[in-house]
Design an enzyme around this catalytic site. Structure first.
Site, PDB file in Angstrom:
ATOM      1  N   HIS A  92       0.817  -1.220   0.000  1.00 30.16           N
ATOM      2  CA  HIS A  92       0.000   0.000   0.000  1.00 30.16           C
ATOM      3  C   HIS A  92       0.850   1.269   0.000  1.00 30.16           C
ATOM      4  O   HIS A  92       0.322   2.357  -0.231  1.00 30.16           O
ATOM      5  CB  HIS A  92      -1.038  -0.019   1.135  1.00 30.16           C
ATOM      6  CG  HIS A  92      -0.544   0.314   2.494  1.00 30.16           C
ATOM      7  ND1 HIS A  92      -0.161  -0.630   3.415  1.00 30.16           N
ATOM      8  CD2 HIS A  92      -0.384   1.508   3.107  1.00 30.16           C
ATOM      9  CE1 HIS A  92       0.199  -0.032   4.533  1.00 30.16           C
ATOM     10  NE2 HIS A  92       0.084   1.268   4.371  1.00 30.16           N
ATOM     11  N   ASP A 140       0.464  -7.583   1.325  1.00 32.64           N
ATOM     12  CA  ASP A 140       0.821  -6.156   1.424  1.00 32.64           C
ATOM     13  C   ASP A 140       2.345  -6.002   1.462  1.00 32.64           C
ATOM     14  O   ASP A 140       2.917  -5.562   2.462  1.00 32.64           O
ATOM     15  CB  ASP A 140       0.162  -5.536   2.668  1.00 32.64           C
ATOM     16  CG  ASP A 140       0.256  -4.019   2.696  1.00 32.64           C
ATOM     17  OD1 ASP A 140       0.570  -3.433   1.634  1.00 32.64           O
ATOM     18  OD2 ASP A 140       0.031  -3.429   3.768  1.00 32.64           O
ATOM     19  N   GLN A 194       0.335   5.530  11.781  1.00 30.93           N
ATOM     20  CA  GLN A 194       0.352   6.047  10.417  1.00 30.93           C
ATOM     21  C   GLN A 194       1.707   6.660  10.097  1.00 30.93           C
ATOM     22  O   GLN A 194       2.244   7.443  10.879  1.00 30.93           O
ATOM     23  CB  GLN A 194      -0.754   7.087  10.248  1.00 30.93           C
ATOM     24  CG  GLN A 194      -1.105   7.323   8.805  1.00 30.93           C
ATOM     25  CD  GLN A 194      -2.199   8.358   8.659  1.00 30.93           C
ATOM     26  OE1 GLN A 194      -3.060   8.486   9.523  1.00 30.93           O
ATOM     27  NE2 GLN A 194      -2.159   9.102   7.588  1.00 30.93           N
ATOM     28  N   GLY A 195       2.246   6.299   8.942  1.00 33.41           N
ATOM     29  CA  GLY A 195       3.572   6.774   8.546  1.00 33.41           C
ATOM     30  C   GLY A 195       4.660   5.751   8.814  1.00 33.41           C
ATOM     31  O   GLY A 195       5.747   5.836   8.255  1.00 33.41           O
ATOM     32  N   ASP A 196       4.373   4.790   9.699  1.00 31.53           N
ATOM     33  CA  ASP A 196       5.316   3.686   9.952  1.00 31.53           C
ATOM     34  C   ASP A 196       5.132   2.562   8.943  1.00 31.53           C
ATOM     35  O   ASP A 196       5.983   1.671   8.831  1.00 31.53           O
ATOM     36  CB  ASP A 196       5.114   3.103  11.358  1.00 31.53           C
ATOM     37  CG  ASP A 196       5.480   4.085  12.452  1.00 31.53           C
ATOM     38  OD1 ASP A 196       6.493   4.796  12.287  1.00 31.53           O
ATOM     39  OD2 ASP A 196       4.765   4.135  13.473  1.00 31.53           O
ATOM     40  N   SER A 197       4.020   2.579   8.232  1.00 33.87           N
ATOM     41  CA  SER A 197       3.714   1.548   7.250  1.00 33.87           C
ATOM     42  C   SER A 197       4.891   1.293   6.323  1.00 33.87           C
ATOM     43  O   SER A 197       5.584   2.229   5.918  1.00 33.87           O
ATOM     44  CB  SER A 197       2.539   1.994   6.385  1.00 33.87           C
ATOM     45  OG  SER A 197       1.348   1.700   7.019  1.00 33.87           O
TER      46      SER A 197
END
Ligand code: 4AZ
Length: 250
Positions: A65, A111, A198-201
């Site tokens: 993603h 993913d 969020q942002g660590d993905s």
């Protein structure tokens, strides 16, 4: 010092971990020298939006993603820069992006993605997990990233890291109906407080220098009974190794 006492009392009354130090969520600043394979991904303007893991001199594993719909031209990988506001390390352009062909959305599995760098970097790469032993529930894993330090906070300026135990597949199924043990693994604490956000993905879940997970999804961040969900790298080892060995660029 009466004010100090008041502040301390208020901190005990209201603090818990909810308003703890700005640190991923519930983690600490870590040195990139100790984790040289952790990278972040930016757009062409330098805005960080995901993490990744260097697994070979020209190959970065990240989340599907994070990569889907992007072009190599509009994407950069930043290697060796712990502080986003510094100019240390290297900003590297891409020659290719491969997204797992079965990827549709993070909570459906698959993913994972592999970015190919236009130039080789010298930082030490991480290893891909082999076998199932590191997925034993309770294994102490470590997640890293420049993402939010709480659900409402902005992304972190500095690299943060947090120790998270691997969660049993049964416990994770209780948490999420969409959890699939063939393609995902959960990490975190039932009581919450420590998590990726969020942002660590796309960033790493490791045991030592061994990549076992790719930060993928979860309901909010650090909520009780809502573990972080990671792509199960062991399930994609063969296809990832194929991409890592590949000189054509997906
Ligand atoms: C995200 O949106 C995200 N708490 C990453 C990790 C988690 C939730 C959301 C896990 O990138």
């Amino acid at each position: 010092m009466r004010l100090g006492v008041l502040v301390a009392v208020l901190a005990v009354l209201f603090g818990g971990t909810a308003a703890a130090d700005p640190r991923v969520v519930g983690g600490d600043r870590v040195s990139i020298a100790d984790h040289p394979w952790v990278v972040y991904i930016t757009d062409a303007s330098g805005n960080q939006f995901c993490g990744g893991t260097l697994v070979a001199p020209t190959k970065v594993v990240t989340a599907g993603h994070c990569a889907v719909g992007r072009t190599a031209r509009s994407t950069r990988v930043v290697v060796g820069r712990e502080d986003k506001q510094s100019t240390k390390g290297k900003v590297v352009r891409l020659s290719g992006i491969w997204v797992h062909p079965d990827y549709t959305s993070a909570d459906q599995g698959s993913d994972v993605a592999v970015l190919t760098l236009r130039e080789a970097v010298t930082a030490r790469p991480a290893q891909l997990v082999q076998g199932e032993s590191l997925y034993a529930p309770g294994t102490k894993a470590f997640a890293l990233g420049w993402g939010r330090t709480s659900e409402q906070a902005p992304a972190s300026r500095y690299l943060m890291g947090v120790t998270l135990p691997v969660v049993s597949d049964d416990d994770c199924e209780q948490s999420y109906s969409l959890f699939k043990a063939e393609s995902m693994v959960c990490a975190g604490y039932r009581e919450g407080g420590k998590d990726t956000c969020q942002g660590d993905s796309g960033g790493p879940l490791v045991v030592g220098d061994t990549l076992i997970g790719v930060t993928s999804w979860g309901e909010g961040c650090a909520r009780p009974d809502k573990y972080g969900v990671y792509s199960r790298v062991g399930a994609y080892r063969d296809v990832l190794l194929q991409q890592i060995a590949s000189t054509t660029t997906g």
